[in-house]
Scaffold this motif. Structure first.
Motif, PDB file in Angstrom:
ATOM      1  N   GLN A  78       0.833  -1.210   0.000  1.00 36.54           N
ATOM      2  CA  GLN A  78       0.000   0.000   0.000  1.00 36.54           C
ATOM      3  C   GLN A  78       0.864   1.254   0.000  1.00 36.54           C
ATOM      4  N   GLU A  79       1.914   1.255   0.854  1.00 38.86           N
ATOM      5  CA  GLU A  79       2.795   2.416   0.926  1.00 38.86           C
ATOM      6  C   GLU A  79       3.532   2.613  -0.398  1.00 38.86           C
ATOM      7  N   GLU A  80       3.914   1.482  -0.992  1.00 40.91           N
ATOM      8  CA  GLU A  80       4.648   1.575  -2.271  1.00 40.91           C
ATOM      9  C   GLU A  80       3.743   2.139  -3.355  1.00 40.91           C
ATOM     10  N   ASN A  92       4.483  10.304  -6.516  1.00 39.61           N
ATOM     11  CA  ASN A  92       5.594  10.598  -7.427  1.00 39.61           C
ATOM     12  C   ASN A  92       5.066  11.017  -8.786  1.00 39.61           C
ATOM     13  N   CYS A  93       4.048  10.277  -9.271  1.00 39.73           N
ATOM     14  CA  CYS A  93       3.453  10.622 -10.579  1.00 39.73           C
ATOM     15  C   CYS A  93       2.776  12.001 -10.508  1.00 39.73           C
ATOM     16  N   MET A  94       2.088  12.293  -9.417  1.00 43.55           N
ATOM     17  CA  MET A  94       1.438  13.595  -9.275  1.00 43.55           C
ATOM     18  C   MET A  94       2.465  14.717  -9.276  1.00 43.55           C
ATOM     19  N   LEU A 124       2.719  17.812 -11.902  1.00 47.28           N
ATOM     20  CA  LEU A 124       2.749  19.227 -11.472  1.00 47.28           C
ATOM     21  C   LEU A 124       3.996  19.918 -12.002  1.00 47.28           C
ATOM     22  N   GLU A 125       5.120  19.222 -11.982  1.00 47.93           N
ATOM     23  CA  GLU A 125       6.358  19.815 -12.527  1.00 47.93           C
ATOM     24  C   GLU A 125       6.199  20.141 -13.993  1.00 47.93           C
TER      25      GLU A 125
END
Length: 610
Positions: A559-561, A568-570, A574-575
């Motif tokens: 779940q944490e992974e 990370n994808c979000m 945003l970048e």
């Protein structure tokens, strides 16, 4: 030519070559490679040709291939001059020479295989005529030719059998019939099994029947072995008897013979053998050679007709007349010296003829004696087979006759005694009959007296009582003997039991100790086993708890992974949006019109005006 190359390439790509050529690659092969392809095709026809031509001289390769092509009856196109060109082209690997050979070989591979196989056995060796003068070489050559003829006949029979085989339909019918028979047999076996299963102890009976069959087969095998050993024993006995007879005859000859007679006999045999070797056999050999030469001459000459025979008869008559004239002239001369010489010659010829006749008679007598000896040995073997004795000779026969005479006198005396006994036996038999008649008469009188006195059957009952008392005494004796035997047996059994007890006492002591140890060890084993079971149960419960914890931690980790990957994808999205916003601000604020047009806002305004 292109059709020829296409046919060659197609066949080389098939079984058993598998070359994977096309027209271009095959046409671009070098001469050495082309020769190797030809050698591969020849090796498929004749396995002896399996050679790497790189390790062979070109002359040897050409010679080997030419010899095989000659055996396969390949005829190169053209005349004798073209034949020399064909040889040169075969040495250098020329395509115009090798392509026709490959085409011819690949067209009839199966036929050429058969021809190469037959050539190994049917090509005759060329033996020079001077070697054939030797008898052993001639006999061997004759046997060789006979074997070739036998091989021809056997090969023809084999081919006929191959061609005249059963059809596939007949074989299928036979197979189906056999399968039906098999099904019927299986059904019968099942029915018999069901019938046997109702019988008590059927497994035991089947086992006994199986053992009986095995024992019967073993009995047949042992009987066969016994018969073979009997035959071997019979042959060995025959050989032993033959050798014993030879030894006996040699001992008899050595006992009767003296040194002088032996020497004389050996000298006569040496003279006879030397005469046969030096005079008779050479003459016979010479006559046989002349006859053979004459027959060969007759065979070599052409067939003669009736006119030729008449001409030969006329020549023979002329020669006979000339011979008669010469004889008459010689007789007219009548010289005395020649007359004396002719007498001596006649006497010498008569003596030589007599000598030859006697030698032939002696040879025939020897052969006859040898055949008679063989017959005698056969007859003696037959008499031994039928249980007869050996044929006696000489002094042994005389001793046998004297023994026979003494035995005949003894036999006559015994025969006379037997006749006296027979006469006495007749008299005793007659007296026995008379006494039986008197006994019967007395019995009748006794019965009549008993009836008169009123005590009929008294004598019969008395006899019966005596007989019963005798039987009772015999039975009592038998009972006493059986009781004695039983008491002795009981004593023996008691002694055996006491001996066994004394023998088994130390073993029983050891067994008691071992039983105590066994009980202690079993108790210890049970304790250890209970400890092990409790420990295993605790470890198992701990293991299950740890597995549950690990499973929960793994789920949390997953779940944490997944949450990490999502954030990370979000961040990356945003970048990207931030980078686009900065680029848009730069383009919008820029003084350059081209840069402003690149901006998204300007693009939308321009589209509205349009």
């Amino acid at each position: 030519m292109s059709d020829q190359i296409k046919f060659i390439v197609d066949n080389l790509n098939k079984e058993p070559f598998r070359k994977n050529y096309n027209l271009i690659t095959f046409d671009s092969l070098e001469p050495m490679q082309l020769l190797q392809v030809l050698n591969d095709v020849l090796s498929e026809i004749d396995p002896k040709q399996v050679v790497d031509i790189r390790e062979e001289m070109p002359e040897q390769t050409a010679k080997r291939m030419l010899s095989l092509l000659g055996i396969l009856k390949y005829k190169p196109p053209g005349n004798a001059t073209d034949m020399s060109i064909f040889r040169q082209g075969l040495v250098i690997g020329s395509k115009p020479v090798i392509y026709p050979v490959l085409h011819w070989l690949l067209q009839r591979t199966n036929e050429l295989k058969k021809r190469a196989y037959l050539a190994r056995f049917l090509i005759k060796l060329d033996v020079p005529s001077e070697f054939l003068q030797d008898e052993t070489v001639a006999d061997t050559n004759k046997q060789y030719e006979e074997l070739i003829e036998a091989f021809k006949t056997l090969h023809k029979e084999c081919e006929q059998l191959k061609t005249s085989g059963f059809s596939a339909a007949e074989i299928r019918r036979d197979i189906s019939a056999m399968e039906e028979e098999k099904d019927q047999l299986i059904k019968r076996v099942e029915r018999l099994k069901k019938r046997v299963e109702t019988v008590q102890n059927h497994q035991r009976m089947l086992k006994i029947a199986r053992q009986l069959r095995v024992e019967k087969e073993r009995e047949e095998f042992l009987a066969q072995q016994k018969q073979e050993q009997k035959n071997q024993l019979f042959h060995a006995v025959q050989r032993l008897q033959r050798v014993q007879n030879q030894l006996k005859s040699m001992r008899h000859a050595a006992a009767d013979a003296k040194p002088e007679s032996l020497m004389k006999r050996l000298e006569e045999e040496i003279k006879f053998n030397s005469y046969m070797v030096t005079e008779k056999f050479p003459k016979e050999l010479e006559s046989k050679k002349k006859e053979l030469h004459f027959l060969q001459k007759v065979v070599s000459e052409p067939a003669m007709g009736h006119s030729d025979l008449l001409e030969l008869e006329s020549k023979i008559n002329e020669m006979n007349t000339q011979i008669n004239q010469l004889i008459e002239k010689k007789m007219m001369r009548n010289e005395p010296i020649e007359g004396k010489l002719s007498l001596y010659r006649q006497q010498a010829s008569i003596i030589s003829r007599k000598k030859e006749a006697k030698a032939e008679e002696l040879q025939e007598a020897k052969e006859k004696s040898a055949s008679l000896e063989r017959e005698v040995s056969v007859k003696t073997n037959q008499t031994r087979e039928f249980g007869g004795a050996e044929v006696l000779k000489g002094d042994e026969f005389k001793r046998y006759v004297s023994k026979l005479r003494s035995k005949s006198t003894v036999f006559k005396k015994k025969h006379q005694i037997i006749a006296e006994f027979k006469a006495e036996f007749g008299l005793l038999q007659r007296t026995e009959e008379l006494l039986k008649q008197r006994h019967e008469n007395i019995q009748h009188q006794l019965q009549a007296i008993e009836e008169k006195k009123g005590i009929s059957g008294y004598s019969y009952t008395q006899e019966e009582l005596e007989r019963v008392s005798a039987l009772k005494s015999e039975i009592d004796e038998m009972k006493g003997q059986t009781l004695d035997d039983m008491s002795e047996m009981v004593k023996k059994l008691n002694s055996l039991v006491s001996e066994k007890k004394s023998a088994l006492a130390p073993v029983i002591k050891e067994l008691r100790q071992l039983r105590q140890k066994c009980q202690e060890l079993t108790q210890e084993c049970d304790e250890k086993k209970s400890q092990y079971d409790s420990c295993a149960a605790g470890l198992e419960s701990n293991r299950s708890k740890l597995e549950q914890e690990v499973r929960g931690l793994r789920e949390e980790c997953l779940q944490e992974e997944s949450r990490y990957h999502y954030t990370n994808c979000m961040i990356k999205n945003l970048e990207v949006q931030l980078r686009r916003a900065t680029d848009e601000m730069k383009a919008y604020v820029s003084s350059d019109q081209q840069e402003k047009r690149k901006a998204i806002r300007q693009g939308t305004v321009y589209q509205k005006y349009c």
